[in-house]
Design a protein around this motif. Structure first.
Motif, PDB file in Angstrom:
ATOM      1  N   ILE A 250       1.950 -15.327 -12.324  1.00  0.00           N
ATOM      2  CA  ILE A 250       3.410 -15.326 -12.417  1.00  0.00           C
ATOM      3  C   ILE A 250       3.988 -15.363 -11.011  1.00  0.00           C
ATOM      4  O   ILE A 250       3.957 -14.375 -10.280  1.00  0.00           O
ATOM      5  N   GLY A 251       4.505 -16.515 -10.632  1.00  0.00           N
ATOM      6  CA  GLY A 251       5.048 -16.672  -9.302  1.00  0.00           C
ATOM      7  C   GLY A 251       3.960 -16.693  -8.244  1.00  0.00           C
ATOM      8  O   GLY A 251       2.787 -16.940  -8.514  1.00  0.00           O
ATOM      9  N   THR A 252       4.368 -16.425  -7.006  1.00  0.00           N
ATOM     10  CA  THR A 252       3.443 -16.352  -5.877  1.00  0.00           C
ATOM     11  C   THR A 252       3.322 -14.900  -5.454  1.00  0.00           C
ATOM     12  O   THR A 252       4.311 -14.179  -5.406  1.00  0.00           O
ATOM     13  N   SER A 253       2.118 -14.462  -5.161  1.00  0.00           N
ATOM     14  CA  SER A 253       1.932 -13.079  -4.738  1.00  0.00           C
ATOM     15  C   SER A 253       0.884 -13.005  -3.641  1.00  0.00           C
ATOM     16  O   SER A 253      -0.086 -13.779  -3.633  1.00  0.00           O
ATOM     17  N   ASN A 254       1.120 -12.126  -2.681  1.00  0.00           N
ATOM     18  CA  ASN A 254       0.137 -11.848  -1.634  1.00  0.00           C
ATOM     19  C   ASN A 254      -0.751 -10.697  -2.088  1.00  0.00           C
ATOM     20  O   ASN A 254      -0.249  -9.664  -2.530  1.00  0.00           O
ATOM     21  N   ILE A 255      -2.054 -10.867  -1.975  1.00  0.00           N
ATOM     22  CA  ILE A 255      -2.992  -9.827  -2.394  1.00  0.00           C
ATOM     23  C   ILE A 255      -3.887  -9.452  -1.218  1.00  0.00           C
ATOM     24  O   ILE A 255      -4.510 -10.312  -0.594  1.00  0.00           O
ATOM     25  N   LEU A 256      -3.917  -8.176  -0.916  1.00  0.00           N
ATOM     26  CA  LEU A 256      -4.723  -7.635   0.172  1.00  0.00           C
ATOM     27  C   LEU A 256      -5.804  -6.719  -0.383  1.00  0.00           C
ATOM     28  O   LEU A 256      -5.498  -5.795  -1.147  1.00  0.00           O
ATOM     29  N   ASP A 257      -7.046  -6.951  -0.018  1.00  0.00           N
ATOM     30  CA  ASP A 257      -8.106  -6.004  -0.340  1.00  0.00           C
ATOM     31  C   ASP A 257      -7.979  -4.810   0.604  1.00  0.00           C
ATOM     32  O   ASP A 257      -7.794  -4.970   1.811  1.00  0.00           O
ATOM     33  N   ALA A 258      -8.041  -3.627   0.028  1.00  0.00           N
ATOM     34  CA  ALA A 258      -7.785  -2.422   0.827  1.00  0.00           C
ATOM     35  C   ALA A 258      -8.642  -1.265   0.344  1.00  0.00           C
ATOM     36  O   ALA A 258      -9.351  -1.364  -0.665  1.00  0.00           O
ATOM     37  N   GLU A 259      -8.546  -0.169   1.077  1.00  0.00           N
ATOM     38  CA  GLU A 259      -9.266   1.053   0.731  1.00  0.00           C
ATOM     39  C   GLU A 259      -8.309   2.236   0.858  1.00  0.00           C
ATOM     40  O   GLU A 259      -7.513   2.294   1.798  1.00  0.00           O
ATOM     41  N   VAL A 260      -8.358   3.145  -0.088  1.00  0.00           N
ATOM     42  CA  VAL A 260      -7.496   4.318  -0.059  1.00  0.00           C
ATOM     43  C   VAL A 260      -7.950   5.261   1.050  1.00  0.00           C
ATOM     44  O   VAL A 260      -9.120   5.657   1.098  1.00  0.00           O
ATOM     45  N   SER A 261      -7.016   5.595   1.944  1.00  0.00           N
ATOM     46  CA  SER A 261      -7.347   6.507   3.047  1.00  0.00           C
ATOM     47  C   SER A 261      -6.668   7.862   2.895  1.00  0.00           C
ATOM     48  O   SER A 261      -6.929   8.780   3.676  1.00  0.00           O
ATOM     49  N   GLY A 262      -5.789   7.991   1.894  1.00  0.00           N
ATOM     50  CA  GLY A 262      -5.119   9.260   1.671  1.00  0.00           C
ATOM     51  C   GLY A 262      -4.017   9.114   0.650  1.00  0.00           C
ATOM     52  O   GLY A 262      -3.680   8.005   0.234  1.00  0.00           O
ATOM     53  N   VAL A 263      -3.472  10.248   0.246  1.00  0.00           N
ATOM     54  CA  VAL A 263      -2.388  10.263  -0.730  1.00  0.00           C
ATOM     55  C   VAL A 263      -1.272  11.138  -0.181  1.00  0.00           C
ATOM     56  O   VAL A 263      -1.502  12.269   0.249  1.00  0.00           O
ATOM     57  N   ASP A 264      -0.049  10.590  -0.172  1.00  0.00           N
ATOM     58  CA  ASP A 264       1.108  11.314   0.326  1.00  0.00           C
ATOM     59  C   ASP A 264       2.186  11.263  -0.746  1.00  0.00           C
ATOM     60  O   ASP A 264       2.943  10.294  -0.835  1.00  0.00           O
ATOM     61  N   GLY A 265       2.221  12.293  -1.593  1.00  0.00           N
ATOM     62  CA  GLY A 265       3.195  12.321  -2.679  1.00  0.00           C
ATOM     63  C   GLY A 265       2.933  11.217  -3.669  1.00  0.00           C
ATOM     64  O   GLY A 265       1.838  11.102  -4.233  1.00  0.00           O
ATOM     65  N   GLU A 266       3.927  10.314  -3.869  1.00  0.00           N
ATOM     66  CA  GLU A 266       3.788   9.223  -4.834  1.00  0.00           C
ATOM     67  C   GLU A 266       3.213   7.962  -4.205  1.00  0.00           C
ATOM     68  O   GLU A 266       3.091   6.927  -4.869  1.00  0.00           O
ATOM     69  N   PHE A 267       2.838   8.017  -2.930  1.00  0.00           N
ATOM     70  CA  PHE A 267       2.288   6.860  -2.243  1.00  0.00           C
ATOM     71  C   PHE A 267       0.818   7.082  -1.895  1.00  0.00           C
ATOM     72  O   PHE A 267       0.409   8.185  -1.525  1.00  0.00           O
ATOM     73  N   ALA A 268       0.042   5.993  -1.994  1.00  0.00           N
ATOM     74  CA  ALA A 268      -1.329   5.980  -1.487  1.00  0.00           C
ATOM     75  C   ALA A 268      -1.318   5.298  -0.131  1.00  0.00           C
ATOM     76  O   ALA A 268      -0.739   4.215   0.021  1.00  0.00           O
ATOM     77  N   ALA A 269      -1.921   5.943   0.853  1.00  0.00           N
ATOM     78  CA  ALA A 269      -2.101   5.315   2.159  1.00  0.00           C
ATOM     79  C   ALA A 269      -3.343   4.433   2.101  1.00  0.00           C
ATOM     80  O   ALA A 269      -4.376   4.831   1.563  1.00  0.00           O
TER      81      ALA A 269
END
Length: 379
Positions: A250-269
């Motif tokens: 659906i549309g164009t999307s940028n996808i980055l492979d990543a690794e979780v380095s931490g969690v800050d509230g509702e966000f994952a670093a």
């Protein structure tokens, strides 16, 4: 991935009664699984679209609901009644095909009247209902013409009027605009929305056209390889895709492979090559070191040269502009980053050469609110 829950991966059902329900439906043709155990609820009065590429099983779903094909497993319920084994003519369902399927030797009026006559409707009631439905599709003045004397868009409106005149509980539409040119297709999209709103009949619409599904639908089911990848409102499947396939289809999307380095509230670093302050909202559970993929839509991305600073707290990714494509309303920038080629859409509120040129180092930056986690293992 155990415990992973993509952001807004599903949408709660509406409060309207269920019109059509599919429960564990599976269909195989020879050694090919066309539909692989899907379950869906379409609610009364919805404009519901089944969206997916060719061969994903969406037309097979429509044909099973219509009664042209029976499932190998599962139940198909219309208004709570199991329809498996019930012939098409005994289902309170009508179908509009891409090919119109009008009777060439009959007038427009007679085409619309055909289904009503089969239901033994005659006289004033017949004239009233045919007249109302020709008026609904704005073809009253063409009642005496034959299909060959009409444009493709007019013929499709006749097919819709004929299907609706019999008063079905559910109208199935199998890529009905696929044979029309782009301009006419957009005009008919508006007409379909108006017609569905006026009559209130439940529409189940099958299409491969992503923009069409986003424009028309109350909700969308995205299919891939016989399975439903995501069900949601248009803004859900576009802004918060659940899987790599949905993000890319659906549309164009940028996808980055990543690794979780931490969690800050509702966000994952997250850590990813060339990225700083990469963060994403998440639901469910994520853990340190977990492999994930993050996606962001190109229109959410801003480009900054080496002397300009992105806003504090934004995700930043270094890269070099590879290509610049002018598209009218916006300019598309293809940027080579350590994580691969990514795309930014910049609205043409400034001159193109002010935003970046091939070979120019840039920083791609965006608000982390727009970063969505995808399951690393899907697709």
């Amino acid at each position: 991935m155990t415990g992973f829950s993509p952001a807004e991966a599903s949408t709660p059902d509406t409060f309207a009664p269920v019109e059509i329900g599919l429960h564990g439906v599976r269909k195989r043709f020879s050694d090919q699984v066309a539909v692989d155990g899907i379950s869906l609820n379409v609610h009364e009065g919805e404009f519901f679209s089944v969206l997916g590429p060719s061969g994903c099983g969406k037309t097979t779903v429509l044909r099973m609901i219509a009664g042209f094909v029976d499932p190998d497993e599962g139940r198909i319920e219309l208004d709570g009644n199991d329809m498996v084994g019930v012939p098409p003519y005994r289902r309170d369902v009508n179908t509009v095909f891409q090919s119109y399927a009008l009777f060439p030797h009959m007038s427009v009026w007679d085409n619309v009247a055909y289904g009503l006559k089969r239901k033994k409707i005659r006289g004033e009631e017949l004239r009233k209902r045919v007249g109302e439905h020709l008026e609904l599709v704005r073809l009253s003045q063409f009642a005496k013409r034959r299909p060959s004397q009409l444009s493709g868009g007019q013929q499709q409106r006749v097919a819709i009027a004929r299907a609706l005149a019999a008063g079905p509980r559910l109208l199935l539409l199998d890529e009905p605009l696929g044979a029309l040119d782009a301009k006419l297709r957009k005009e008919l999209q508006i007409e379909l929305m108006r017609i569905q709103r006026e009559v209130g009949t439940t529409f189940l619409y099958v299409t491969h056209d992503q923009e069409e599904a986003l424009v028309l639908s109350h909700r969308i089911a995205v299919m891939n390889a016989g399975k439903v990848e995501q069900v949601g409102y248009p803004e859900d499947v576009y802004e918060r895709p659940a899987t790599r396939f949905v993000a890319g289809f659906i549309g164009t999307s940028n996808i980055l492979d990543a690794e979780v380095s931490g969690v800050d509230g509702e966000f994952a670093a997250l850590t990813a090559p060339g990225a700083t302050n990469l963060r994403a909202k998440f639901t469910g559970k994520v853990s340190h070191g977990q492999k994930v993929a993050a996606t962001v839509r190109p229109e959410k991305v801003h480009l900054f040269n080496e002397t300009a600073e992105p806003p504090t707290g934004w995700c930043v990714l270094k890269g070099v502009v590879q290509d610049v494509v002018y598209t009218g309303v916006s300019t598309q920038f293809v940027v080579d980053t350590p994580g691969g080629e990514l795309v930014a859409f910049v609205q043409n509120a400034q001159r193109i050469d002010d935003a970046g040129a091939p070979g120019q180092p840039v920083r791609m930056a965006w608000d982390p609110e727009f970063t969505v986690l995808l399951d690393k293992t899907d697709g």
